[in-house]
Design a protein around this motif. Structure first.
Motif, PDB file in Angstrom:
ATOM      1  N   VAL A  22       0.837  -1.208   0.000  1.00 42.23           N
ATOM      2  CA  VAL A  22       0.000   0.000   0.000  1.00 42.23           C
ATOM      3  C   VAL A  22       0.865   1.248   0.000  1.00 42.23           C
ATOM      4  O   VAL A  22       0.591   2.215  -0.723  1.00 42.23           O
ATOM      5  N   LYS A  25       2.309   1.916  -3.447  1.00 42.41           N
ATOM      6  CA  LYS A  25       1.342   2.492  -4.379  1.00 42.41           C
ATOM      7  C   LYS A  25       1.050   3.951  -4.067  1.00 42.41           C
ATOM      8  O   LYS A  25       0.714   4.730  -4.961  1.00 42.41           O
ATOM      9  N   SER A  26       1.155   4.330  -2.795  1.00 41.27           N
ATOM     10  CA  SER A  26       0.871   5.716  -2.412  1.00 41.27           C
ATOM     11  C   SER A  26       2.046   6.645  -2.645  1.00 41.27           C
ATOM     12  O   SER A  26       1.933   7.858  -2.459  1.00 41.27           O
TER      13      SER A  26
END
Length: 606
Positions: A22, A25-26
């Motif tokens: 996560v 992806k951020s």
């Protein structure tokens, strides 16, 4: 029955892999998820994103038994205590008839006169409602008045006289008297809230309170009381904030620390610290004061979960002057709702066993104990004034920097201000208008600090400042409101709504936090059209608002046109350097510095 039987077992490594994906992806920087997602408190304690059983620090015991981490009492619930600083017997009775179970009375020439105690308490059942006094130099006189009232009614009073044995023989004599004939009455209050109100951290508040408590123990035992009797004469007062887990950990850590002191004194059975917890004055705001209802509810919840024996919820309008009947009612009903409707008063130590809470409690206790030892090495609380003031000042500066950069957001003030709010008016409190800024003559020179007035002998002796976190922004709001016409910043919104809305809202939020009005140019990219709208607005400062793509195409031309139309300063919401643009606004910028600079550019005298 195993509640988790239907779920697959997940390890910390499984969580770490999912969190890393996560974060990737951020666009977060590479690194272990624990490092990226952790934060550090003002006490240097790392708050991790995940805790498990391996983080438990050890056995915290059971409620009502040493080391008292899980509570000093064996019964759930707490005493609902309301503060009164005005001789108003009707308000006192209204509180007692509607949920309040004890009274905290401020006595003095600028509060309730000693001679008015009988009037204030004329219809109060002193054998049922404990009374806590805060009388400063008039403590002995106020205590005697309370004794006389109780004797005249042939009842035994309970509560606390608010004395200090460390300040002189009068406090020691009151403690002897309470120990000998008044089992429900204590003589000494160790008030830690001045350290909190001066901007101190949780560990600093704890360390100073334990050091002050040790000073009281030395005086009491030196005056002839046994260690157990001396421990039984002391109550502690702490501040609760809207950071609920910080408050829960603070109260649990305080009991652990005091239990250790009692153990060293040879009276571990008397080491259950008795805590009176007050919702923080520093966190309260004069602007958008209704938000204080949320802050105090969170703080009260945390105090109850943390194991406080008595809780005082400040009325939401307390920093505006004298609270009215409605705000006092809401303050007491906040506690009634949590106790009765939410059932918080039916559970002992509901946070007990939480891996996060137990770890944070232990870490905070360790940090506070280390500073306590420094204070003791410097001569105790009476001799470590410079050390304490310096340490708290450093924390205060760090917090002020976070507030200025809005890393510490204040809803309704530094974030989401309402320039059209209808101000609440309250009569001045007899202790002085709490919302007034600046320092009295001889006071602390730093911005937003005042010497504590009527706050107790520790604060008066040490000259600690009193701050409210919102004051720097609120002073600018006050300045703008007092001007014949509100100063204005023009937002040059380039392109369609979809391109400029986000940054225009960000810029408007920032400028309005300082009381500045904003006006937008509407949709469009024509520099001359935007410059004409700027000239019509009457503003002299502008801020470009759009997307990075449109900035590349139009920012320089629009800035140049604004300059020709008379703009003294041109900001840009976002990052990037363009001809004609003086400076940038962005998330994490120093909002207070931007506001001060803008007031200067608008030629407004501050």
């Amino acid at each position: 029955m195993e509640l988790a039987a239907g779920f697959a077992s997940i390890s910390r490594d499984d969580w770490r892999a999912l969190a890393a994906e996560v974060l990737r992806k951020s666009g977060a920087e590479a690194g272990a998820p624990e490092e990226v997602l952790s934060r550090t408190t003002y006490d240097g304690i790392t708050v991790a994103p995940l805790y498990d059983a391996d983080d438990l620090p050890g056995d915290p015991g059971v409620p009502g038994a040493t080391p008292y981490v899980r509570g000093s009492a064996t019964a759930a619930g707490w005493d609902v205590r309301q503060r009164h600083a005005v001789a108003d017997p009707e308000a006192v009775l209204a509180d007692l008839e509607n949920g309040v179970t004890s009274l905290w009375l401020v006595v003095g020439p600028d509060a309730i006169p000693v001679g008015e105690l009988g009037t204030v308490l004329q219809d109060v059942y002193l054998d049922l409602a404990p009374v806590v006094l805060e009388a400063g130099e008039l403590t002995a006189e106020a205590a005697e008045a309370l004794f006389e009232l109780a004797a005249a009614r042939d009842v035994t009073p309970s509560g606390n006289l608010g004395a200090s044995a460390a300040r002189g023989p009068a406090g020691i004599e009151l403690a002897r008297r309470c120990a000998a004939g008044f089992p429900g009455l204590r003589a000494v209050t160790v008030d830690a809230t001045p350290y909190h109100d001066a901007g101190g951290s949780d560990a600093e508040e704890l360390a100073c309170s334990i050091a002050a408590g040790v000073a009281e123990l030395r005086a009491l035992t030196g005056g002839g009381l046994s260690a157990g009797q001396a421990l039984g004469q002391i109550d502690f007062r702490y501040a609760a904030t809207a950071d609920q887990f910080a408050t829960i950990a603070k109260l649990r850590a305080a009991r652990r620390l005091w239990a250790r002191i009692a153990e060293v004194c040879g009276a571990p059975e008397a080491g259950g610290q008795r805590q009176h917890v007050v919702t923080s004055a520093a966190m309260m705001t004069a602007r958008d004061p209704w938000v204080n209802l949320l802050r105090t509810t969170l703080a009260c919840f945390a105090a109850g979960v943390g194991g406080a024996q008595a809780v005082t919820v400040r009325p939401f309008d307390a920093c505006l002057g004298l609270p009215d009947a409605f705000s006092r009612r809401i303050a007491r009903n906040t506690q009634s709702l949590l106790l009765e409707e939410s059932g918080l008063g039916r559970v002992l130590d509901p946070a007990g066993g939480s891996w996060y809470v137990e770890r944070r409690t232990a870490d905070l206790a360790e940090a506070a104990w280390a500073f306590f030892q420094e204070i003791e090495a410097a001569g105790g609380i009476a001799g470590a004034g410079d050390l304490v003031a310096g340490r708290i000042a450093a924390t205060r500066e760090r917090r002020a920097d976070d507030i200025a950069h809005r890393r510490f957001p204040i809803t309704g003030v530094s974030e989401f201000p309402d320039l059209h709010e209808r101000p609440l008016r309250r009569p001045a409190s007899p202790e002085g208008p709490p919302s007034e800024s600046g320092a009295p003559e001889g006071g602390a020179p730093e911005e937003g600090a005042r010497l504590r007035e009527g706050g107790g002998p520790l604060a008066g002796r040490d000259g600690l400042p009193v701050i409210r976190y919102a004051e720097p922004f609120e002073r600018l709001r006050d300045l703008a409101d007092a001007l014949p016409e509100r100063p204005k910043v023009f937002l040059a919104t380039i392109g369609p709504l979809s391109a400029h809305t986000a940054r225009a809202a960000f810029a408007a939020n920032l400028f309005q936090a300082g009381g500045l009005a904003t006006e937008t140019s509407g949709q469009g990219t024509d520099p001359e059209q935007i410059a004409t709208a700027f000239a019509v607005s009457g503003a002299s400062v502008a801020c470009l608002c759009s997307s990075d793509k449109l900035y590349a195409q139009h920012a320089a031309a629009v800035a140049t046109a604004l300059r020709k139309a008379g703009a003294r300063k041109v900001w840009l919401a976002g990052k990037g350097h363009y001809e004609g643009v003086d400076a940038n606004l962005h998330a994490g910028c120093d909002a207070l510095a931007v506001l001060h600079e803008t007031y200067d550019d608008l030629e407004v005298t501050r």
